[in-house]
Design a protein around this motif. Structure first.
Motif, PDB file in Angstrom:
ATOM      1  N   UNK A  96       4.131  97.775  35.369  1.00  0.00           N
ATOM      2  CA  UNK A  96       5.536  97.894  35.764  1.00  0.00           C
ATOM      3  C   UNK A  96       5.692  97.903  37.286  1.00  0.00           C
ATOM      4  N   UNK A  97       5.152  98.913  37.973  1.00  0.00           N
ATOM      5  CA  UNK A  97       5.361  98.990  39.426  1.00  0.00           C
ATOM      6  C   UNK A  97       4.695  97.840  40.165  1.00  0.00           C
ATOM      7  N   UNK A  98       3.428  97.561  39.867  1.00  0.00           N
ATOM      8  CA  UNK A  98       2.745  96.472  40.570  1.00  0.00           C
ATOM      9  C   UNK A  98       3.321  95.111  40.202  1.00  0.00           C
ATOM     10  N   UNK A  99       3.737  94.953  38.953  1.00  0.00           N
ATOM     11  CA  UNK A  99       4.395  93.702  38.568  1.00  0.00           C
ATOM     12  C   UNK A  99       5.686  93.535  39.345  1.00  0.00           C
ATOM     13  N   UNK A 100       6.438  94.626  39.506  1.00  0.00           N
ATOM     14  CA  UNK A 100       7.667  94.579  40.294  1.00  0.00           C
ATOM     15  C   UNK A 100       7.370  94.126  41.717  1.00  0.00           C
ATOM     16  N   UNK A 101       6.328  94.710  42.335  1.00  0.00           N
ATOM     17  CA  UNK A 101       6.001  94.319  43.703  1.00  0.00           C
ATOM     18  C   UNK A 101       5.544  92.861  43.766  1.00  0.00           C
ATOM     19  N   UNK A 102       4.732  92.452  42.811  1.00  0.00           N
ATOM     20  CA  UNK A 102       4.233  91.071  42.783  1.00  0.00           C
ATOM     21  C   UNK A 102       5.388  90.069  42.733  1.00  0.00           C
ATOM     22  N   UNK A 103       6.443  90.425  42.003  1.00  0.00           N
ATOM     23  CA  UNK A 103       7.580  89.517  41.830  1.00  0.00           C
ATOM     24  C   UNK A 103       8.704  89.765  42.838  1.00  0.00           C
ATOM     25  N   UNK A 104       8.472  90.681  43.787  1.00  0.00           N
ATOM     26  CA  UNK A 104       9.504  90.958  44.784  1.00  0.00           C
ATOM     27  C   UNK A 104      10.725  91.635  44.212  1.00  0.00           C
ATOM     28  N   UNK A 105      10.540  92.411  43.152  1.00  0.00           N
ATOM     29  CA  UNK A 105      11.664  93.044  42.485  1.00  0.00           C
ATOM     30  C   UNK A 105      12.016  94.406  43.053  1.00  0.00           C
ATOM     31  N   UNK A 106      12.988  95.042  42.411  1.00  0.00           N
ATOM     32  CA  UNK A 106      13.394  96.415  42.718  1.00  0.00           C
ATOM     33  C   UNK A 106      13.080  97.269  41.496  1.00  0.00           C
ATOM     34  N   UNK A 107      12.532  98.472  41.720  1.00  0.00           N
ATOM     35  CA  UNK A 107      12.194  99.341  40.603  1.00  0.00           C
ATOM     36  C   UNK A 107      13.000 100.629  40.670  1.00  0.00           C
ATOM     37  N   UNK A 108      13.660 100.942  39.555  1.00  0.00           N
ATOM     38  CA  UNK A 108      14.368 102.219  39.398  1.00  0.00           C
ATOM     39  C   UNK A 108      13.356 103.178  38.792  1.00  0.00           C
ATOM     40  N   UNK A 109      12.919 104.146  39.585  1.00  0.00           N
ATOM     41  CA  UNK A 109      11.792 104.982  39.193  1.00  0.00           C
ATOM     42  C   UNK A 109      12.262 106.339  38.673  1.00  0.00           C
TER      43      UNK A 109
END
Length: 513
Positions: free
Chosen positions: A218-231
């Motif tokens: 989840x978090x690393x996939x978000x970073x890989x895709x340049x996304x935003x994560x609601x944590x």
């Protein structure tokens, strides 16, 4: 192919002002995050942490867990996320197993660490975030005094990037050693399979970050895709449902247990799920009735996925468009390959049940400093999952159950997932688990442990009759127990605890007084 630190550098360069992590307390852009990881990398190197050293991250699901993981990537250290629920014996095991030289904790976890810290010669430094603890490093003050600019240490693709500990449901937790190549290959394959748009997705993460599901998937996939994560720091069903609409989340991934909570609490008048583009579920066998209910409520496809900590992420994914097959985990993606083998290790034909082996670029190096455990399950074919399943003629994988969870009653094989799927179709069942307990005649018998829906009046006969209407008689539970609170850890039902409680007559601990 990028290493993990190169991935972060890329995003801080091309999308510096995009929000990366959003919590109720703060919003962190990619620029902010890059600077925080730089400060922490300086703190660690100033205290003697070098490339290849293991750094424990004994933290809840807060931004500091992410900062700690990625600061280690920048200096070439190996982060080892540790469950915030671990206590004395588990902490001692993980520190001894890895030879950690440093550990980062916070006010909620440090008291447990302090009680055992003196037992370890290798653990030279303990840093405490969010408040000074006597005798240890005040991490906030140290980071504030450090430079945000750090020159990354070069790492190779086959250097160890992280140690993730298995849940321990089959014994003492083991540290799975994942390389940069393993991680980046898996992130690449997931982004493609999800049809993800770069710098466009909004991920909602309520899975604990000390797990591979939470951090890598989840978090690393978000970073890989340049996304935003609601944590989210911890699971809160109403908050998850509210934040999907509040933040316009496009992606949600959770365990089947999380979806049980969501469908039980969903209210169309209060919850807006229309922003979702893709939902995924995995981490445990998936009861189809629960998933179908969530799809009806949300209008979005929930793709079943299959993978493990030992194979870094989602290796089999149900197609997000096109053909889907009810009950299938999906098809192998990217470099991943699935082999089904029998007890003798030979490959099984299409449609025949056997043990699932996962191979490909995703397969980790093994269990850190545990050659014996590594040799048992990491083979030339791939990683032996311990799951039972089969492949159909189109390459779709169907998971039947965990090999260790199969109940053998009087010579009949009973697959708990099949029975649980039937129970979840009952309108008064909120949560359930089927487990096997010893029996002097049958060897084992299936027992249903059920949490009724609020206000429901269920009897043992109700459950038995329901199962006998939909299943062969030998698969129906011989005993039914009702409880109020299902034992759950990292959003998975702890079946081993249920078996122990049933055999020791201690099931009342899961009932209200």
């Amino acid at each position: 192919m990028e290493t993990l630190s190169q991935m972060l550098a890329r995003n801080s360069r091309i999308i510096p002002d995009r929000d990366f992590i959003v919590t109720d307390a703060e919003t962190i852009t990619y620029r902010d995050f890059h600077e925080r990881t730089g400060r922490l990398a300086h703190v660690l190197t100033d205290h003697g942490v070098c490339k290849g050293d293991r750094v424990g991250l004994y933290l809840p699901s807060t931004p500091m867990m992410a900062v700690g993981f990625w600061a280690c990537q920048r200096l070439g250290a190996i982060p080892a996320p540790v469950s915030a629920m671990f206590r004395h014996a588990e902490l001692k095991h993980t520190v001894e197993q890895t030879g950690m030289t440093a550990m980062i904790a916070d006010a909620s976890t440090y008291p447990y660490l302090a009680e055992v810290r003196s037992d370890f010669d290798t653990l030279a430094h303990c840093f405490v975030a969010g408040g000074k603890a006597s005798g240890d490093g005040d991490l906030d003050a140290l980071m504030n005094a450090a430079s945000p600019h750090f020159e990354d240490i070069e790492c190779g693709l086959h250097d160890t990037a992280a140690l993730f500990f298995t849940s321990g449901t089959t014994g003492a937790p083991k540290g799975t050693a994942q390389t940069h190549f393993n991680q980046c290959s898996t992130l690449r394959d997931m982004m493609t399979a999800h049809r993800t748009r770069f710098a466009s997705e909004i991920y909602l993460c309520a899975v604990p970050l000390f797990t591979n599901f939470g951090l890598t998937v989840t978090l690393n996939l978000c970073l890989y895709t340049g996304g935003t994560i609601i944590l989210h720091e911890r699971w809160d069903t109403q908050k998850v449902l509210a934040d999907i609409g509040r933040h316009g989340a496009t992606y949600f991934g959770g365990t089947p247990t999380m979806y049980v909570y969501l469908v039980n609490d969903y209210d169309a008048a209060r919850h807006d799920l229309s922003s979702l583009r893709l939902c995924i579920t995995g981490g445990a066998p998936v009861p189809q009735p629960v998933i179908r209910r969530f799809e009806d409520y949300s209008g979005v496809r929930v793709a079943q996925v299959y993978g493990s900590t030992e194979t870094c992420g989602q290796n089999v994914i149900e197609p997000v468009i096109g053909v889907r097959k009810p009950g299938a985990a999906g098809v192998a993606v990217g470099s991943s390959r699935i082999t089904i083998v029998g007890e003798d290790g030979t490959e099984r034909p299409v449609g025949e049940i056997g043990e699932v082996i996962i191979g490909g670029d995703c397969v980790a190096q093994g269990y850190y400093a545990n050659d014996a455990a590594t040799a048992k399950v990491f083979t030339e074919q791939g990683w032996k999952s311990g799951d039972l399943g089969y492949l159909d003629e189109d390459g779709f994988l169907f998971i039947v159950d965990r090999k260790k969870d199969v109940i053998i009653a009087g010579g009949h094989n009973i697959y708990p997932l099949e029975v649980e799927s039937v129970l979840y179709r009952h309108p008064s069942v909120a949560m359930c688990a089927i487990v096997g307990v010893p029996d002097p005649v049958k060897g084992e018998i299936p027992v249903a442990v059920v949490v009724p829906s609020d206000g429901a009046k269920l009897t043992e006969d109700d459950i038995r009759l329901w199962c006998r209407e939909h299943l062969a008689a030998y698969k129906a539970p011989r005993r039914v127990e009702f409880i109020d609170n299902m034992p759950v850890e990292a959003a998975k039902i702890r079946k081993r605890e249920l078996v122990e409680a049933l055999t020791q007559g201690r099931l009342d601990r899961f009932r209200k007084p």
